[in-house]
Design a protein around this motif. Sequence first.
Motif, PDB file in Angstrom:
ATOM      1  N   SER A 163      49.180   5.570 -46.419  1.00  0.00           N
ATOM      2  CA  SER A 163      50.444   6.196 -46.014  1.00  0.00           C
ATOM      3  C   SER A 163      50.933   5.626 -44.694  1.00  0.00           C
ATOM      4  N   LEU A 164      50.011   5.452 -43.769  1.00  0.00           N
ATOM      5  CA  LEU A 164      50.374   4.899 -42.469  1.00  0.00           C
ATOM      6  C   LEU A 164      50.863   3.462 -42.616  1.00  0.00           C
ATOM      7  N   ALA A 165      50.195   2.668 -43.421  1.00  0.00           N
ATOM      8  CA  ALA A 165      50.601   1.277 -43.631  1.00  0.00           C
ATOM      9  C   ALA A 165      52.004   1.211 -44.221  1.00  0.00           C
ATOM     10  N   ALA A 201      32.441  -6.342 -44.074  1.00  0.00           N
ATOM     11  CA  ALA A 201      33.799  -6.526 -44.606  1.00  0.00           C
ATOM     12  C   ALA A 201      34.025  -5.610 -45.805  1.00  0.00           C
ATOM     13  N   ALA A 202      33.022  -5.469 -46.657  1.00  0.00           N
ATOM     14  CA  ALA A 202      33.142  -4.578 -47.817  1.00  0.00           C
ATOM     15  C   ALA A 202      33.343  -3.141 -47.362  1.00  0.00           C
ATOM     16  N   SER A 203      32.631  -2.744 -46.321  1.00  0.00           N
ATOM     17  CA  SER A 203      32.765  -1.396 -45.778  1.00  0.00           C
ATOM     18  C   SER A 203      34.174  -1.174 -45.218  1.00  0.00           C
ATOM     19  N   LEU A 204      34.693  -2.170 -44.506  1.00  0.00           N
ATOM     20  CA  LEU A 204      36.041  -2.069 -43.941  1.00  0.00           C
ATOM     21  C   LEU A 204      37.093  -2.056 -45.048  1.00  0.00           C
ATOM     22  N   CYS A 205      36.896  -2.843 -46.088  1.00  0.00           N
ATOM     23  CA  CYS A 205      37.839  -2.863 -47.212  1.00  0.00           C
ATOM     24  C   CYS A 205      37.897  -1.507 -47.897  1.00  0.00           C
ATOM     25  N   ALA A 206      36.770  -0.827 -47.961  1.00  0.00           N
ATOM     26  CA  ALA A 206      36.742   0.504 -48.569  1.00  0.00           C
ATOM     27  C   ALA A 206      37.632   1.471 -47.787  1.00  0.00           C
ATOM     28  N   LEU A 207      37.702   1.288 -46.469  1.00  0.00           N
ATOM     29  CA  LEU A 207      38.553   2.148 -45.646  1.00  0.00           C
ATOM     30  C   LEU A 207      40.024   1.962 -45.999  1.00  0.00           C
ATOM     31  N   LEU A 208      40.392   0.767 -46.434  1.00  0.00           N
ATOM     32  CA  LEU A 208      41.786   0.487 -46.763  1.00  0.00           C
ATOM     33  C   LEU A 208      42.277   1.293 -47.958  1.00  0.00           C
ATOM     34  N   ASP A 209      41.341   1.858 -48.721  1.00  0.00           N
ATOM     35  CA  ASP A 209      41.711   2.693 -49.863  1.00  0.00           C
ATOM     36  C   ASP A 209      41.928   4.151 -49.491  1.00  0.00           C
TER      37      ASP A 209
END
Length: 90
Positions: free
Chosen positions: A36-38, A22-30
């Motif tokens: 920009s896509l969001a 989850a921490a790895s996936l959260c890092a992608l959100l940055d």
Amino acid sequence: MERSLPPGTHSSATLLSQADAAASLCALLDLPALKSLAVALQPAELYLVGGTVRDAFLGRTGTDLDLATNLSAPEMKTRCEKHGIRTIDT
């Protein structure tokens, strides 16, 4: 925390804990491109899926992002183009 996978195709891989993945996936959100896509797709739902999630659990850095949304393909394309995001028809 890492755990070994059951014997099979990926038996030599280790599986990260849910918290570490989850921490790895959260890092992608940055990532600026994902932000920009969001913004372009708001208020639609946008999900990280597929190989992106698998790679996070395996502790791998992927080379692409797999995404899903509740928008139709034409609506997604229209919103992206309004925000200067190039789309590729497949």
